[in-house]
Motif scaffolding. Sequence first.
Motif, mmCIF file in Angstrom:
data_model
loop_
_atom_site.group_PDB
_atom_site.id
_atom_site.type_symbol
_atom_site.label_atom_id
_atom_site.label_comp_id
_atom_site.label_asym_id
_atom_site.label_seq_id
_atom_site.Cartn_x
_atom_site.Cartn_y
_atom_site.Cartn_z
ATOM 1 N N PRO A 136 32.212 -15.286 -1.274
ATOM 2 C CA PRO A 136 32.438 -14.704 -2.605
ATOM 3 C C PRO A 136 31.437 -13.608 -2.958
ATOM 4 N N ILE A 137 30.182 -13.799 -2.618
ATOM 5 C CA ILE A 137 29.185 -12.773 -2.937
ATOM 6 C C ILE A 137 29.507 -11.474 -2.206
ATOM 7 N N GLY A 138 29.819 -11.573 -0.925
ATOM 8 C CA GLY A 138 30.153 -10.378 -0.157
ATOM 9 C C GLY A 138 31.422 -9.710 -0.643
ATOM 10 N N SER A 139 32.413 -10.524 -1.005
ATOM 11 C CA SER A 139 33.671 -9.965 -1.511
ATOM 12 C C SER A 139 33.451 -9.219 -2.808
ATOM 13 N N TRP A 140 32.713 -9.832 -3.731
ATOM 14 C CA TRP A 140 32.493 -9.200 -5.031
ATOM 15 C C TRP A 140 31.608 -7.962 -4.914
ATOM 16 N N LEU A 141 30.621 -8.011 -4.045
ATOM 17 C CA LEU A 141 29.778 -6.835 -3.841
ATOM 18 C C LEU A 141 30.589 -5.698 -3.229
ATOM 19 N N SER A 142 31.424 -6.019 -2.261
ATOM 20 C CA SER A 142 32.276 -4.999 -1.647
ATOM 21 C C SER A 142 33.263 -4.424 -2.654
ATOM 22 N N ALA A 143 33.805 -5.283 -3.522
ATOM 23 C CA ALA A 143 34.725 -4.803 -4.556
ATOM 24 C C ALA A 143 34.011 -3.845 -5.504
ATOM 25 N N ALA A 144 32.769 -4.156 -5.832
ATOM 26 C CA ALA A 144 32.002 -3.271 -6.715
ATOM 27 C C ALA A 144 31.789 -1.906 -6.065
ATOM 28 N N VAL A 145 31.532 -1.904 -4.765
ATOM 29 C CA VAL A 145 31.352 -0.630 -4.056
ATOM 30 C C VAL A 145 32.676 0.143 -4.035
ATOM 31 N N LEU A 146 33.783 -0.545 -3.765
ATOM 32 C CA LEU A 146 35.086 0.126 -3.743
ATOM 33 C C LEU A 146 35.469 0.663 -5.120
ATOM 34 N N ASP A 147 35.004 0.016 -6.176
ATOM 35 C CA ASP A 147 35.285 0.497 -7.531
ATOM 36 C C ASP A 147 34.688 1.878 -7.780
ATOM 37 N N LEU A 148 33.724 2.266 -6.985
ATOM 38 C CA LEU A 148 33.106 3.578 -7.145
ATOM 39 C C LEU A 148 33.998 4.707 -6.635
ATOM 40 N N TYR A 149 34.990 4.362 -5.831
ATOM 41 C CA TYR A 149 35.869 5.361 -5.232
ATOM 42 C C TYR A 149 37.249 5.336 -5.886
ATOM 43 N N ARG A 150 37.752 6.489 -6.191
ATOM 44 C CA ARG A 150 39.096 6.573 -6.768
ATOM 45 C C ARG A 150 40.130 6.150 -5.739
ATOM 46 N N GLY A 151 41.158 5.504 -6.216
ATOM 47 C CA GLY A 151 42.254 5.122 -5.341
ATOM 48 C C GLY A 151 42.014 3.857 -4.546
ATOM 49 N N ARG A 152 40.946 3.152 -4.823
ATOM 50 C CA ARG A 152 40.645 1.926 -4.073
ATOM 51 C C ARG A 152 40.722 0.669 -4.942
ATOM 52 N N SER A 153 41.384 0.772 -6.091
ATOM 53 C CA SER A 153 41.411 -0.370 -7.001
ATOM 54 C C SER A 153 42.216 -1.540 -6.429
ATOM 55 N N ARG A 154 43.258 -1.251 -5.644
ATOM 56 C CA ARG A 154 44.037 -2.338 -5.042
ATOM 57 C C ARG A 154 43.176 -3.140 -4.074
ATOM 58 N N GLU A 155 42.440 -2.446 -3.238
ATOM 59 C CA GLU A 155 41.575 -3.122 -2.274
ATOM 60 C C GLU A 155 40.480 -3.904 -2.989
ATOM 61 N N ALA A 156 39.909 -3.297 -4.031
ATOM 62 C CA ALA A 156 38.867 -3.980 -4.803
ATOM 63 C C ALA A 156 39.441 -5.243 -5.442
#
Length: 124
Positions: A68-88
Motif C-alpha cells: 500500500p505504501i508503494g502504491s500510494w507513493l507511486s500514485a502521488a508521483v503519477l498525479d504530477l503528470y497530466r493524463g495519468r489519473s487512470r493509472e494513479a
Amino acid sequence: MRMMPGRRQLRQSRVLRLLDRLEREPRADAVIDAVRKGVRALPLGDGRDLLHGRWLGHPVHPLMVQVPIGSWLSAAVLDLYRGRSREAGLLVAAGLASAAPAALANGAEAEQRRTETGAHGHGS
C-alpha cells in the motif's frame, strides 16, 4: 481535460477534509473493534501462523505494508503528470485492497505481543 491550479488545490483540500472527518468518525471504532475481534477469533493454528509469518521465519506485516505504501507513493508521483489519473487511480485502489490484509497482520502481531508481555491497549 486540463485542470487549473486552483482546482487541483480545491480537490486536494476536499480529500484532506474527507480524511480528517474519517479519522474523527466515531463509527470507525466499531469497525476497528470488529477487526480486532476477528483477529482474536482466528484459530490458534494456521490462520494466526500465516499472519504472524511463522512459515517465513519473519513477521509478514513489515513486508505487507510495502504494497500500500508503494502504491500510494507511486500514485502521488503519477498525479504530477497530466493524463495519468487512470493509472494513479488503479494504484490507489491496489493500495486500498492491500491495506486491509496488512492491518490484519499487524493486529495479529500486536495481539501476540500483548499475550506474550501481558500488555493491554490498542495495537501498534
